[in-house]
Design a protein around this motif. Structure first.
Motif, PDB file in Angstrom:
ATOM      1  N   VAL A   5      88.508  52.612  14.629  1.00 29.49           N
ATOM      2  CA  VAL A   5      88.007  53.925  15.037  1.00 29.49           C
ATOM      3  C   VAL A   5      86.697  53.731  15.808  1.00 29.49           C
ATOM      4  CG1 VAL A   5      87.142  56.162  14.235  1.00 29.49           C
ATOM      5  CG2 VAL A   5      89.016  55.033  13.008  1.00 29.49           C
ATOM      6  N   TYR A   6      86.565  54.450  16.925  1.00 25.88           N
ATOM      7  CA  TYR A   6      85.348  54.422  17.725  1.00 25.88           C
ATOM      8  C   TYR A   6      84.889  55.847  17.989  1.00 25.88           C
ATOM      9  CZ  TYR A   6      86.057  49.502  18.560  1.00 25.88           C
ATOM     10  OH  TYR A   6      86.198  48.152  18.388  1.00 25.88           O
ATOM     11  N   LEU A   7      83.574  55.985  18.209  1.00 21.45           N
ATOM     12  CA  LEU A   7      82.987  57.296  18.485  1.00 21.45           C
ATOM     13  C   LEU A   7      82.123  57.192  19.731  1.00 21.45           C
ATOM     14  CD1 LEU A   7      82.588  60.223  17.530  1.00 21.45           C
ATOM     15  CD2 LEU A   7      80.661  59.400  16.153  1.00 21.45           C
ATOM     16  N   PHE A   8      82.341  58.123  20.651  1.00 20.97           N
ATOM     17  CA  PHE A   8      81.617  58.144  21.918  1.00 20.97           C
ATOM     18  C   PHE A   8      80.834  59.443  22.005  1.00 20.97           C
ATOM     19  CE2 PHE A   8      81.361  58.933  26.533  1.00 20.97           C
ATOM     20  CZ  PHE A   8      80.873  57.705  26.967  1.00 20.97           C
ATOM     21  N   ASP A   9      79.543  59.338  22.300  1.00 19.79           N
ATOM     22  CA  ASP A   9      78.707  60.510  22.534  1.00 19.79           C
ATOM     23  C   ASP A   9      78.839  60.873  24.008  1.00 19.79           C
ATOM     24  OD1 ASP A   9      76.557  62.241  23.205  1.00 19.79           O
ATOM     25  OD2 ASP A   9      75.435  61.532  21.461  1.00 19.79           O
ATOM     26  N   ALA A  10      79.497  61.977  24.281  1.00 16.41           N
ATOM     27  CA  ALA A  10      79.787  62.357  25.664  1.00 16.41           C
ATOM     28  C   ALA A  10      78.537  62.836  26.405  1.00 16.41           C
ATOM     29  CB  ALA A  10      80.848  63.447  25.688  1.00 16.41           C
ATOM     30  N   GLN A  11      77.521  63.299  25.691  1.00 15.59           N
ATOM     31  CA  GLN A  11      76.300  63.738  26.362  1.00 15.59           C
ATOM     32  C   GLN A  11      75.411  62.546  26.722  1.00 15.59           C
ATOM     33  OE1 GLN A  11      74.763  66.701  23.663  1.00 15.59           O
ATOM     34  NE2 GLN A  11      76.134  68.280  24.459  1.00 15.59           N
ATOM     35  N   GLN A  12      75.300  61.593  25.804  1.00 13.99           N
ATOM     36  CA  GLN A  12      74.497  60.398  26.055  1.00 13.99           C
ATOM     37  C   GLN A  12      75.295  59.330  26.792  1.00 13.99           C
ATOM     38  OE1 GLN A  12      71.178  60.269  25.284  1.00 13.99           O
ATOM     39  NE2 GLN A  12      71.466  62.400  24.663  1.00 13.99           N
ATOM     40  N   ARG A  13      76.620  59.511  26.831  1.00 17.79           N
ATOM     41  CA  ARG A  13      77.552  58.609  27.499  1.00 17.79           C
ATOM     42  C   ARG A  13      77.447  57.175  26.958  1.00 17.79           C
ATOM     43  NH1 ARG A  13      80.400  61.017  30.940  1.00 17.79           N
ATOM     44  NH2 ARG A  13      81.124  59.176  32.029  1.00 17.79           N
ATOM     45  N   GLN A  14      77.538  57.092  25.614  1.00 16.67           N
ATOM     46  CA  GLN A  14      77.485  55.783  24.978  1.00 16.67           C
ATOM     47  C   GLN A  14      78.250  55.800  23.656  1.00 16.67           C
ATOM     48  OE1 GLN A  14      73.316  55.094  24.407  1.00 16.67           O
ATOM     49  NE2 GLN A  14      73.181  56.417  22.640  1.00 16.67           N
ATOM     50  N   LEU A  15      78.709  54.609  23.253  1.00 17.30           N
ATOM     51  CA  LEU A  15      79.353  54.464  21.957  1.00 17.30           C
ATOM     52  C   LEU A  15      78.322  54.573  20.851  1.00 17.30           C
ATOM     53  CD1 LEU A  15      81.851  51.545  22.584  1.00 17.30           C
ATOM     54  CD2 LEU A  15      82.433  53.909  22.081  1.00 17.30           C
ATOM     55  N   ILE A  16      78.744  55.131  19.727  1.00 18.17           N
ATOM     56  CA  ILE A  16      77.883  55.277  18.559  1.00 18.17           C
ATOM     57  C   ILE A  16      78.336  54.271  17.509  1.00 18.17           C
ATOM     58  CG2 ILE A  16      77.227  56.839  16.688  1.00 18.17           C
ATOM     59  CD1 ILE A  16      77.688  59.159  18.658  1.00 18.17           C
ATOM     60  N   SER A  17      77.388  53.565  16.929  1.00 15.61           N
ATOM     61  CA  SER A  17      77.700  52.597  15.885  1.00 15.61           C
ATOM     62  C   SER A  17      78.187  53.321  14.628  1.00 15.61           C
ATOM     63  CB  SER A  17      76.451  51.771  15.567  1.00 15.61           C
ATOM     64  OG  SER A  17      76.710  50.889  14.506  1.00 15.61           O
ATOM     65  N   LEU A  18      79.210  52.759  13.985  1.00 18.60           N
ATOM     66  CA  LEU A  18      79.775  53.331  12.764  1.00 18.60           C
ATOM     67  C   LEU A  18      79.804  52.246  11.685  1.00 18.60           C
ATOM     68  CD1 LEU A  18      82.761  55.234  14.435  1.00 18.60           C
ATOM     69  CD2 LEU A  18      80.594  56.224  13.651  1.00 18.60           C
ATOM     70  N   PRO A  19      78.643  51.886  11.117  1.00 19.08           N
ATOM     71  CA  PRO A  19      78.591  50.797  10.137  1.00 19.08           C
ATOM     72  C   PRO A  19      79.438  51.097   8.904  1.00 19.08           C
ATOM     73  CG  PRO A  19      76.391  51.663  10.639  1.00 19.08           C
ATOM     74  CD  PRO A  19      77.367  52.513  11.362  1.00 19.08           C
ATOM     75  N   GLY A  20      80.210  50.090   8.493  1.00 17.62           N
ATOM     76  CA  GLY A  20      81.021  50.219   7.285  1.00 17.62           C
ATOM     77  C   GLY A  20      82.303  51.003   7.449  1.00 17.62           C
ATOM     78  N   LEU A  21      82.623  51.427   8.639  1.00 13.35           N
ATOM     79  CA  LEU A  21      83.834  52.239   8.828  1.00 13.35           C
ATOM     80  C   LEU A  21      85.094  51.385   8.944  1.00 13.35           C
ATOM     81  CD1 LEU A  21      85.247  54.941   9.315  1.00 13.35           C
ATOM     82  CD2 LEU A  21      84.771  54.644  11.729  1.00 13.35           C
ATOM     83  N   ASN A  22      85.115  50.456   9.845  1.00 11.89           N
ATOM     84  CA  ASN A  22      86.335  49.707  10.140  1.00 11.89           C
ATOM     85  C   ASN A  22      86.433  48.447   9.282  1.00 11.89           C
ATOM     86  OD1 ASN A  22      87.364  51.418  12.305  1.00 11.89           O
ATOM     87  ND2 ASN A  22      85.526  50.781  13.399  1.00 11.89           N
ATOM     88  N   ALA A  23      87.647  48.177   8.801  1.00 12.31           N
ATOM     89  CA  ALA A  23      87.889  46.998   7.975  1.00 12.31           C
ATOM     90  C   ALA A  23      88.848  46.068   8.709  1.00 12.31           C
ATOM     91  CB  ALA A  23      88.489  47.409   6.638  1.00 12.31           C
TER      92      ALA A  23
END
Length: 159
Positions: free
Chosen positions: A54-72
């Protein structure tokens, strides 16, 4: 926002920006799939690191957001959904042949298995805009039904 994202209808849904003639996704040559768009965020699945995460993108800042501990490493993620404020991410996860629905709280950086006690196949979670309810499909008695849980993991009775 929606004018920037194309190919979001039908299944499977690919995240693709019109200015990239090569068909690449967000800052990656990988396949970026199953996007869900809010006013600020785009949550999606990608295989950019060699596993389906899973990835998260901030469309206003136009950058990926770190998601620590989410993906295994041993989990295959699918069908992500995000609350409007971006705090909660829900997704389907498959590990060792067992599917579950997970909730990730960006504020606490904690992931919780919402369906650990269910002995059934589950899929396609979606969270409501204010992040208080999660609906998903469940296979019971030979058919797919819909269940709705609150954020704490308690099933809600439909009226």
């Amino acid at each position: 926002m929606s004018s920037l994202v194309t190919g979001c209808t039908g299944y499977p849904r690919y995240l693709n920006f019109p200015f990239d003639g090569g068909g690449r996704g967000l800052n990656s040559r990988a396949s970026d799939l199953e996007p869900q768009v809010t006013s600020t965020y785009i949550v999606f699945i990608s295989d950019r690191n060699g596993s389906q995460d899973v990835y998260l993108f901030d469309a206003q800042q136009r950058q990926l957001i770190s998601l620590p501990g989410l993906n295994a490493l041993d989990e295959i993620a699918s069908h992500p959904s995000i609350s409007e404020d971006g705090r909660y991410v829900v997704f389907g996860g498959s590990r060792q042949g067992k599917s579950n629905i997970y909730v990730y709280d960006r504020q606490t950086e904690q992931k919780r298995n919402l369906t650990a006690d269910l002995q059934a196949e589950v899929r396609n979670p979606i969270i409501n805009a204010d992040g208080t309810q999660i609906a998903f499909e469940i296979a019971q008695d030979g058919q797919w039904d819909i269940m709705i849980y609150d954020l704490s993991g308690n099933p809600l009775k439909l009226q």
